[in-house]
Structures are given as C-alpha cells and as structure tokens.
Motif scaffolding. Structure first.
Motif, PDB file in Angstrom:
ATOM      1  N   ALA A  70       0.837  -1.203   0.000  1.00 23.75           N
ATOM      2  CA  ALA A  70       0.000   0.000   0.000  1.00 23.75           C
ATOM      3  C   ALA A  70       0.873   1.255   0.000  1.00 23.75           C
ATOM      4  O   ALA A  70       0.611   2.214  -0.726  1.00 23.75           O
ATOM      5  N   GLU A  71       1.938   1.233   0.799  1.00 29.62           N
ATOM      6  CA  GLU A  71       2.821   2.419   0.866  1.00 29.62           C
ATOM      7  C   GLU A  71       3.539   2.645  -0.455  1.00 29.62           C
ATOM      8  O   GLU A  71       3.719   3.770  -0.907  1.00 29.62           O
ATOM      9  N   ARG A  72       3.966   1.560  -1.078  1.00 28.03           N
ATOM     10  CA  ARG A  72       4.674   1.678  -2.354  1.00 28.03           C
ATOM     11  C   ARG A  72       3.735   2.271  -3.410  1.00 28.03           C
ATOM     12  O   ARG A  72       4.123   3.155  -4.174  1.00 28.03           O
ATOM     13  N   LEU A  73       2.496   1.787  -3.419  1.00 26.76           N
ATOM     14  CA  LEU A  73       1.534   2.286  -4.409  1.00 26.76           C
ATOM     15  C   LEU A  73       1.171   3.749  -4.156  1.00 26.76           C
ATOM     16  O   LEU A  73       1.031   4.534  -5.089  1.00 26.76           O
ATOM     17  N   ALA A  74       1.024   4.111  -2.872  1.00 33.00           N
ATOM     18  CA  ALA A  74       0.675   5.498  -2.547  1.00 33.00           C
ATOM     19  C   ALA A  74       1.790   6.439  -2.996  1.00 33.00           C
ATOM     20  O   ALA A  74       1.542   7.499  -3.579  1.00 33.00           O
ATOM     21  N   LEU A  75       3.037   6.027  -2.744  1.00 31.41           N
ATOM     22  CA  LEU A  75       4.191   6.834  -3.160  1.00 31.41           C
ATOM     23  C   LEU A  75       4.198   7.035  -4.669  1.00 31.41           C
ATOM     24  O   LEU A  75       4.382   8.131  -5.178  1.00 31.41           O
ATOM     25  N   LEU A  76       3.990   5.932  -5.386  1.00 30.58           N
ATOM     26  CA  LEU A  76       4.040   5.971  -6.846  1.00 30.58           C
ATOM     27  C   LEU A  76       2.933   6.866  -7.406  1.00 30.58           C
ATOM     28  O   LEU A  76       3.152   7.656  -8.323  1.00 30.58           O
ATOM     29  N   GLU A  77       1.733   6.737  -6.841  1.00 27.94           N
ATOM     30  CA  GLU A  77       0.579   7.478  -7.352  1.00 27.94           C
ATOM     31  C   GLU A  77       0.612   8.936  -6.900  1.00 27.94           C
ATOM     32  O   GLU A  77      -0.054   9.784  -7.493  1.00 27.94           O
ATOM     33  N   GLY A  78       1.383   9.230  -5.837  1.00 27.71           N
ATOM     34  CA  GLY A  78       1.344  10.573  -5.264  1.00 27.71           C
ATOM     35  C   GLY A  78       0.069  10.771  -4.469  1.00 27.71           C
ATOM     36  O   GLY A  78      -0.473  11.874  -4.398  1.00 27.71           O
ATOM     37  N   ALA A  79      -0.419   9.677  -3.844  1.00 26.75           N
ATOM     38  CA  ALA A  79      -1.645   9.741  -3.038  1.00 26.75           C
ATOM     39  C   ALA A  79      -1.274   9.771  -1.565  1.00 26.75           C
ATOM     40  O   ALA A  79      -0.234   9.242  -1.173  1.00 26.75           O
ATOM     41  N   GLU A  80      -2.155  10.359  -0.742  1.00 28.92           N
ATOM     42  CA  GLU A  80      -1.883  10.362   0.698  1.00 28.92           C
ATOM     43  C   GLU A  80      -1.889   8.957   1.259  1.00 28.92           C
ATOM     44  O   GLU A  80      -1.094   8.611   2.120  1.00 28.92           O
ATOM     45  N   ASP A 167     -11.924  13.165 -20.949  1.00 28.40           N
ATOM     46  CA  ASP A 167     -11.120  14.310 -20.527  1.00 28.40           C
ATOM     47  C   ASP A 167     -11.242  14.427 -19.003  1.00 28.40           C
ATOM     48  O   ASP A 167     -12.202  15.004 -18.479  1.00 28.40           O
ATOM     49  N   ILE A 168     -10.277  13.872 -18.293  1.00 23.39           N
ATOM     50  CA  ILE A 168     -10.374  13.742 -16.829  1.00 23.39           C
ATOM     51  C   ILE A 168     -10.453  15.115 -16.162  1.00 23.39           C
ATOM     52  O   ILE A 168     -11.262  15.331 -15.256  1.00 23.39           O
ATOM     53  N   GLU A 169      -9.621  16.055 -16.629  1.00 24.49           N
ATOM     54  CA  GLU A 169      -9.588  17.385 -16.019  1.00 24.49           C
ATOM     55  C   GLU A 169     -10.943  18.089 -16.159  1.00 24.49           C
ATOM     56  O   GLU A 169     -11.464  18.663 -15.200  1.00 24.49           O
ATOM     57  N   ALA A 170     -11.511  18.001 -17.353  1.00 27.23           N
ATOM     58  CA  ALA A 170     -12.790  18.681 -17.601  1.00 27.23           C
ATOM     59  C   ALA A 170     -13.917  18.026 -16.811  1.00 27.23           C
ATOM     60  O   ALA A 170     -14.756  18.722 -16.216  1.00 27.23           O
ATOM     61  N   VAL A 171     -13.934  16.691 -16.760  1.00 26.57           N
ATOM     62  CA  VAL A 171     -15.002  16.006 -16.011  1.00 26.57           C
ATOM     63  C   VAL A 171     -14.833  16.235 -14.511  1.00 26.57           C
ATOM     64  O   VAL A 171     -15.815  16.364 -13.779  1.00 26.57           O
ATOM     65  N   ALA A 172     -13.575  16.350 -14.046  1.00 28.85           N
ATOM     66  CA  ALA A 172     -13.340  16.607 -12.614  1.00 28.85           C
ATOM     67  C   ALA A 172     -13.993  17.932 -12.216  1.00 28.85           C
ATOM     68  O   ALA A 172     -14.641  18.028 -11.172  1.00 28.85           O
ATOM     69  N   GLU A 173     -13.837  18.928 -13.057  1.00 32.17           N
ATOM     70  CA  GLU A 173     -14.416  20.238 -12.748  1.00 32.17           C
ATOM     71  C   GLU A 173     -15.938  20.162 -12.666  1.00 32.17           C
ATOM     72  O   GLU A 173     -16.548  20.661 -11.725  1.00 32.17           O
ATOM     73  N   LEU A 174     -16.537  19.491 -13.656  1.00 34.31           N
ATOM     74  CA  LEU A 174     -18.005  19.355 -13.676  1.00 34.31           C
ATOM     75  C   LEU A 174     -18.484  18.523 -12.492  1.00 34.31           C
ATOM     76  O   LEU A 174     -19.498  18.846 -11.849  1.00 34.31           O
ATOM     77  N   PRO A 196      -4.211  10.336 -12.527  1.00 32.82           N
ATOM     78  CA  PRO A 196      -5.528  10.969 -12.378  1.00 32.82           C
ATOM     79  C   PRO A 196      -5.644  11.952 -11.205  1.00 32.82           C
ATOM     80  O   PRO A 196      -6.383  12.924 -11.302  1.00 32.82           O
ATOM     81  N   LEU A 197      -4.912  11.726 -10.109  1.00 33.85           N
ATOM     82  CA  LEU A 197      -5.043  12.649  -8.968  1.00 33.85           C
ATOM     83  C   LEU A 197      -4.566  14.049  -9.363  1.00 33.85           C
ATOM     84  O   LEU A 197      -5.141  15.047  -8.938  1.00 33.85           O
ATOM     85  N   GLU A 198      -3.519  14.098 -10.192  1.00 30.38           N
ATOM     86  CA  GLU A 198      -3.013  15.403 -10.645  1.00 30.38           C
ATOM     87  C   GLU A 198      -4.009  16.086 -11.571  1.00 30.38           C
ATOM     88  O   GLU A 198      -3.969  17.300 -11.752  1.00 30.38           O
ATOM     89  N   LEU A 199      -4.893  15.297 -12.186  1.00 27.65           N
ATOM     90  CA  LEU A 199      -5.878  15.852 -13.125  1.00 27.65           C
ATOM     91  C   LEU A 199      -7.198  16.171 -12.414  1.00 27.65           C
ATOM     92  O   LEU A 199      -8.158  16.577 -13.055  1.00 27.65           O
ATOM     93  N   GLY A 200      -7.261  15.930 -11.098  1.00 27.92           N
ATOM     94  CA  GLY A 200      -8.450  16.324 -10.346  1.00 27.92           C
ATOM     95  C   GLY A 200      -9.304  15.192  -9.809  1.00 27.92           C
ATOM     96  O   GLY A 200     -10.337  15.437  -9.180  1.00 27.92           O
ATOM     97  N   ALA A 222      -6.559  -2.044  -5.625  1.00 27.26           N
ATOM     98  CA  ALA A 222      -6.093  -0.937  -4.783  1.00 27.26           C
ATOM     99  C   ALA A 222      -7.016   0.267  -4.915  1.00 27.26           C
ATOM    100  O   ALA A 222      -7.583   0.507  -5.986  1.00 27.26           O
ATOM    101  N   ILE A 223      -7.160   0.988  -3.812  1.00 24.25           N
ATOM    102  CA  ILE A 223      -7.913   2.253  -3.769  1.00 24.25           C
ATOM    103  C   ILE A 223      -6.955   3.313  -3.232  1.00 24.25           C
ATOM    104  O   ILE A 223      -6.346   3.104  -2.179  1.00 24.25           O
ATOM    105  N   LEU A 224      -6.821   4.433  -3.949  1.00 24.04           N
ATOM    106  CA  LEU A 224      -5.908   5.487  -3.507  1.00 24.04           C
ATOM    107  C   LEU A 224      -6.606   6.828  -3.442  1.00 24.04           C
ATOM    108  O   LEU A 224      -7.477   7.128  -4.266  1.00 24.04           O
ATOM    109  N   GLY A 225      -6.224   7.638  -2.449  1.00 24.20           N
ATOM    110  CA  GLY A 225      -6.818   8.973  -2.331  1.00 24.20           C
ATOM    111  C   GLY A 225      -6.398   9.649  -1.048  1.00 24.20           C
ATOM    112  O   GLY A 225      -5.356   9.315  -0.471  1.00 24.20           O
TER     113      GLY A 225
END
Ligand SMILES: *Cc1c(COP(=O)(O)O)cnc(C)c1O
Length: 395
Positions: A70-80, A167-174, A196-200, A222-225
């Motif tokens: 879990a820690e390795r995946l969180a680091l890689l994804e840039g998730a908390e 379009d992840i960024e656009a859908v994140a905003e909506l 995807p986390l960087e895109l919102g 895995a679930i990350l966030g």
C-alpha cells in the motif's frame, strides 16, 4: 522504519518504496502469512484493539506485507494513502458502494469494464442509488448529466475495449461543481502513464491483477486517495465487509512493482509498433491506439497520457466468423480476456468481455462483432507482428 521519499523518481519508488525490514535484515521484502498477532500482555491487547497503541490486530484490518504494498503504491501514485483489496472489483465496488446511501445519484461513462457497468446498472439501483450513463467522450453529455446534485462519478480512460479518452480534467471540474466525488479506474493506463489525482480525481482504483502483477499470477486491487476520506468512508466498509487481500498475493504484486516501469514502457513501445503494422494490413478496417494520430480522441490522450499504452483495438473486414478465424490462426499470441500481461493476449469483446451488453448498448459504444482487443506483452515486437500478419492473411 518505513522508507518514504516523495522526492524519489518512479523507478526508485517502485523498488524501494514502503519497504519495512524485519530484525533479520532481509533484502527482499518478507511475506507475512499470518492472520493474527500476539500481544505482550492483556493490557497491550486492549490498547491495540482500542486504537490507543499502533500495531496490527488482525489481517482483515492490516498486515505488514499488505502495508508495504500500500505504501509503495501510494508513493508511486502521489496519493496520501492506499488500501489494497482481494481483487480489482473488490476495490472498485468498495470505492463506489461505501460512499453512497439510498437517494444518492451516480453518473458513469457508458464505456466501462463489464462488472463496473453491472454495479452501476443493476446493484446500486437495488439499494436506492440512481445511476445514469453518459457518452464519456462528449462533454456536453457530461454537462447535462452533472447539472443535478451527484454523489459519485465513475470513469475509465482509456476505456475498454475501444480505448476512448475521457477528458479527466474537464469532467473533474463538472463533477466537483455537482458535489460529486470523481473515481477513476486507471487500469488501462497504469500509474506509469497517467496520474488521475493530478488531473483532479478524488479516488483512483486499480486492478493490480493487470500491469502491476503483470505476469498472470494473482488477483489484487487498490484504492488510492486522501487519508481523511478513506478513513471515514472506505475503512469501515473494508473492515466489516472483508474484501481483504491475501498477504501472499500482496507480496507477489509488491515484487512485480519493482519492474513495472520497465515492463509498461517496453510493452507500450511494442504496442505502438504493432498498431502501425495492423493498420497497414489490407484486411483491417480500423485501428484504435491512443498513441496514433488517427485515434478519434488523440488530443485528449496526448494531454493526459505519457504514451499510447499497452492495448490496441482493431476492426477486421468481416464479423464474428472472420474475427474467430483470425484469433484461431494466431500461433504465438494467446486467446484470453486477461490483459496487462507479459504475454500478448487477444480477445473478441462482443463474445467475451462485453457479451452481457445488449446489441444496442454495444452499438452505443461503437462496438460490433468485427473488433478484436489486443493486450501487447513483452515478446519481441517482430515476432508479434509476424504472428498477427499471418493470422490476418488467413482471412
Ligand atoms: C480487470 C479489470 C477490472 C477488474 O479487476 P479484477 O482484478 O479482475 O477484479 C476492473 N477494471 C478494469 C478496467 C479491468 O481491466
């Protein structure tokens, strides 16, 4: 003793991230095949169970091998934070069901992995959660669907099997404007090619069965966030419903991650070359590869994905009989509905992965009997091309 460095490049995170060494000093991560944990005293047992003292209590709640992964995946994804589950569907169903209550509304792109679609179309409505499908590539459709308060939005990009881009960024905003949580199934791109986390996105979910194990051995998810959200909404669900991952499977994936970047980049390079070979064949009507300029969503893929990825879809001249003939003529590539493997695998979506959809639903996503999905592996690209060309020649 966990090593965690956010400054490391992905290659270093993949090899070193999350490692917890035991007193024996092992260089390879240990596999802790244990369901329970013993305490030094009754007082310690009480303190662990009440949460006053940190530590493991039972492997449905946590396990050191699972924690390293879990820690390795969180680091890689840039998730908390990250939680791992017994399968990809264990992760996706938990991420979708746990945050929702009766009366909530879910919006999803219609091009989804079959079981994700089943959760939206059949399971959630039985518990009073209304779901609506939209054309994932059409921002106007997203705008319309997200003009009402919504609890959760689920998307997959590239999608299965035609590799459409949302379009992840656009859908994140909506989604955020509608009060919704954005969940992305990032299996096809893998964390190497898309963030995807960087895109919102709020939650990223994986079937680690695919590229992360990548060698066809185990199921895992895995679930990350963000920690706060996962602790409040996801943890109680995971603890009490029990989709806990086997430490053995977690260990296999932990070791698989060490080569993830190398494997995904090489398989993507192979896929790019093979997509061109397939496109040039006279018995092929169309090729869909996110890295090719003739992909209808090329610009969106370019914006959010580092390369074209490991999957190629193509439509042969003909229908089911010709598609079956072509698949049966393959000598090297296996017929299999799995993907993200070192071995190249091909399938006919209409009769396998997407057979549960009605003909109208298939047509809605542009799918018909002529399409074949190819997951490109690590065999020599020339050998793969030769196998595909001889099978296409058989038509
Ligand atoms: C395989 C897959 C899943 C399901 O994962 P399992 O590990 O098989 O449960 C979900 N989404 C996508 C896109 C997949 O390819």
């Amino acid at each position: 003793m966990t090593k965690r460095s956010d400054d490391w490049a992905p290659a270093t995170k993949l090899v070193r991230g999350g490692t917890m060494r035991s007193g024996f000093g092992e260089t390879s991560e240990a596999m802790f095949l244990t369901s329970g944990y013993a305490y030094d005293s009754a007082e310690q047992a009480a303190a662990r169970m009440s949460g006053d003292e940190e530590g493991y209590v039972y492997s449905r709640y946590g396990n050191p091998t699972n924690q390293m992964l879990a820690e390795r995946l969180a680091l890689l994804e840039g998730a908390e934070t990250c939680r791992i589950t017994a399968s990809g569907m264990g992760a996706i169903s938990s991420a979708m069901i746990a945050p929702c209550s009766a009366g909530d509304r879910v919006v999803a792109a219609s091009a989804l992995f079959g079981s994700c679609r089943h959760i939206c179309s059949t399971i959630l409505p039985r518990y009073g959660v209304e779901t609506e499908f939209v054309n994932g590539t059409d921002l106007e459709d997203w705008k319309r669907a997200l003009s009402k308060p919504t609890r959760l939005v689920l998307i997959e990009s590239p999608s299965n099997p035609l590799l459409e881009a949302v379009d992840i960024e656009a859908v994140a905003e909506l989604a955020h404007a509608a009060g919704a949580l954005l969940v992305i199934d990032n299996v096809f791109a893998s964390p190497i090619l898309q963030k995807p986390l960087e895109l919102g996105a709020d939650l990223v979910v994986y079937s680690a069965t695919k590229h992360m194990d990548g060698q066809g051995r185990v199921l895992l998810g895995a679930i990350l966030g963000q920690s706060e959200f996962i602790e409040e909404h996801i943890d109680p669900w995971l603890r009490h419903t029990g989709p806990a991952a086997s430490p053995f499977n977690a260990w296999v994936v932990l070791k698989g991650l060490e080569t993830l970047e190398l494997r995904v980049n090489q398989a993507s390079a192979n896929a790019a070359q093979i997509a061109d070979t397939i496109a040039a064949h006279p018995n092929v009507q169309a090729v869909r590869y996110p890295g090719r300029e003739d992909h209808p969503n090329f610009a969106v893929h370019q914006k959010q994905m580092k390369s074209g990825g490991t999957l190629v879809a193509f439509s042969i001249k003909g229908a089911r009989a010709e598609a079956f003939k072509m698949l049966n003529a393959l000598n090297l590539i296996d017929i299999s509905n799995n993907l993200g493997d070192t071995k190249s695998l091909a399938c006919h979506p209409c009769s396998t992965t997407h057979r549960a959809l009605t003909e109208e639903e298939q047509a809605e996503m542009g799918l018909d009997e002529s399409w074949i999905r190819l997951s490109v592996g690590l065999e020599d690209a020339e050998d793969l091309s030769r196998d595909l060309v001889q099978a296409l020649n058989a038509l």
